[in-house]
Design a protein around this motif. Sequence first.
Motif, PDB file in Angstrom:
ATOM      1  N   ASN A  14      50.200 102.399 -39.629  1.00  0.00           N
ATOM      2  CA  ASN A  14      48.852 102.483 -39.089  1.00  0.00           C
ATOM      3  C   ASN A  14      48.816 101.560 -37.881  1.00  0.00           C
ATOM      4  O   ASN A  14      49.177 100.385 -37.982  1.00  0.00           O
ATOM      5  CB  ASN A  14      47.816 102.036 -40.128  1.00  0.00           C
ATOM      6  N   LEU A  15      48.386 102.093 -36.740  1.00  0.00           N
ATOM      7  CA  LEU A  15      48.350 101.310 -35.513  1.00  0.00           C
ATOM      8  C   LEU A  15      46.933 101.163 -34.996  1.00  0.00           C
ATOM      9  O   LEU A  15      46.140 102.107 -35.069  1.00  0.00           O
ATOM     10  CB  LEU A  15      49.201 101.987 -34.426  1.00  0.00           C
ATOM     11  N   LEU A  72      53.095 110.427 -33.129  1.00  0.00           N
ATOM     12  CA  LEU A  72      51.836 109.704 -33.249  1.00  0.00           C
ATOM     13  C   LEU A  72      50.743 110.710 -33.578  1.00  0.00           C
ATOM     14  O   LEU A  72      50.629 111.731 -32.907  1.00  0.00           O
ATOM     15  CB  LEU A  72      51.507 108.987 -31.939  1.00  0.00           C
ATOM     16  N   VAL A  73      49.961 110.426 -34.624  1.00  0.00           N
ATOM     17  CA  VAL A  73      48.918 111.363 -35.045  1.00  0.00           C
ATOM     18  C   VAL A  73      47.556 110.693 -35.007  1.00  0.00           C
ATOM     19  O   VAL A  73      47.418 109.500 -35.243  1.00  0.00           O
ATOM     20  CB  VAL A  73      49.185 111.950 -36.451  1.00  0.00           C
ATOM     21  N   TYR A  74      46.550 111.500 -34.691  1.00  0.00           N
ATOM     22  CA  TYR A  74      45.176 110.999 -34.693  1.00  0.00           C
ATOM     23  C   TYR A  74      44.208 112.116 -35.019  1.00  0.00           C
ATOM     24  O   TYR A  74      44.540 113.300 -34.925  1.00  0.00           O
ATOM     25  CB  TYR A  74      44.826 110.348 -33.343  1.00  0.00           C
ATOM     26  N   CYS A  75      43.000 111.707 -35.410  1.00  0.00           N
ATOM     27  CA  CYS A  75      41.901 112.638 -35.668  1.00  0.00           C
ATOM     28  C   CYS A  75      40.613 111.957 -35.199  1.00  0.00           C
ATOM     29  O   CYS A  75      40.641 111.101 -34.329  1.00  0.00           O
ATOM     30  CB  CYS A  75      41.850 113.021 -37.144  1.00  0.00           C
ATOM     31  N   GLY A  78      40.480 108.758 -38.400  1.00  0.00           N
ATOM     32  CA  GLY A  78      41.704 108.218 -38.978  1.00  0.00           C
ATOM     33  C   GLY A  78      42.013 108.706 -40.375  1.00  0.00           C
ATOM     34  O   GLY A  78      43.103 108.483 -40.885  1.00  0.00           O
ATOM     35  N   ALA A  79      41.082 109.403 -41.022  1.00  0.00           N
ATOM     36  CA  ALA A  79      41.296 109.870 -42.393  1.00  0.00           C
ATOM     37  C   ALA A  79      42.212 111.092 -42.444  1.00  0.00           C
ATOM     38  O   ALA A  79      43.205 111.109 -43.170  1.00  0.00           O
ATOM     39  CB  ALA A  79      39.964 110.175 -43.065  1.00  0.00           C
ATOM     40  N   ARG A  80      41.874 112.131 -41.681  1.00  0.00           N
ATOM     41  CA  ARG A  80      42.709 113.339 -41.682  1.00  0.00           C
ATOM     42  C   ARG A  80      44.098 113.041 -41.116  1.00  0.00           C
ATOM     43  O   ARG A  80      45.104 113.576 -41.594  1.00  0.00           O
ATOM     44  CB  ARG A  80      42.058 114.464 -40.873  1.00  0.00           C
ATOM     45  N   SER A  81      44.160 112.165 -40.120  1.00  0.00           N
ATOM     46  CA  SER A  81      45.468 111.849 -39.540  1.00  0.00           C
ATOM     47  C   SER A  81      46.322 111.045 -40.511  1.00  0.00           C
ATOM     48  O   SER A  81      47.551 111.175 -40.503  1.00  0.00           O
ATOM     49  CB  SER A  81      45.322 111.134 -38.198  1.00  0.00           C
ATOM     50  N   ASN A  98      49.876 106.468 -37.340  1.00  0.00           N
ATOM     51  CA  ASN A  98      48.502 106.957 -37.431  1.00  0.00           C
ATOM     52  C   ASN A  98      47.590 106.031 -36.629  1.00  0.00           C
ATOM     53  O   ASN A  98      47.709 104.804 -36.712  1.00  0.00           O
ATOM     54  CB  ASN A  98      48.081 106.971 -38.906  1.00  0.00           C
ATOM     55  N   LEU A  99      46.661 106.603 -35.876  1.00  0.00           N
ATOM     56  CA  LEU A  99      45.688 105.829 -35.114  1.00  0.00           C
ATOM     57  C   LEU A  99      44.534 105.395 -36.009  1.00  0.00           C
ATOM     58  O   LEU A  99      43.747 106.230 -36.466  1.00  0.00           O
ATOM     59  CB  LEU A  99      45.152 106.649 -33.934  1.00  0.00           C
ATOM     60  N   LEU A 100      44.439 104.092 -36.261  1.00  0.00           N
ATOM     61  CA  LEU A 100      43.329 103.561 -37.047  1.00  0.00           C
ATOM     62  C   LEU A 100      42.017 103.773 -36.293  1.00  0.00           C
ATOM     63  O   LEU A 100      41.935 103.485 -35.100  1.00  0.00           O
ATOM     64  CB  LEU A 100      43.529 102.069 -37.316  1.00  0.00           C
TER      65      LEU A 100
END
Length: 112
Positions: A14-15, A72-75, A78-81, A98-100
């Motif tokens: 988590n970043l 790198l994933v994001y939404c 931050g929950a879905r990612s 994951n993008l916090l």
Amino acid sequence: MFDFLKPAAPAYQNLTPAEFSAALRQLGTVLLDVRRPDEFAGGHLPGAVNIDVTAPDFGSRVAALDNTHPTLVYCRSGARSATAASQLSKAGFGHVANLLGGVLDWPEKLVR
């Protein structure tokens, strides 16, 4: 004491937005927006690929990505990612982050 009783640590990082921004500058990084297409169309990070984590074909679409590149994933929040990051890790992606706070906490301008 009994390690098997502890929840397994996620196989992704988590970043914070600052850490995520720095990670984006690495060559070969894949940026994955896992929101719905309508959310993506409303604004996304530059260079992002949109694959909806709630779509039935999510697994087959991410299987087409190169799992040797940092991903790198994001939404939105931050929950879905986090769910997507976990799925990517289980699918053999070695470096997943994951993008916090998702785009809600992203300080930079989104593109359309």
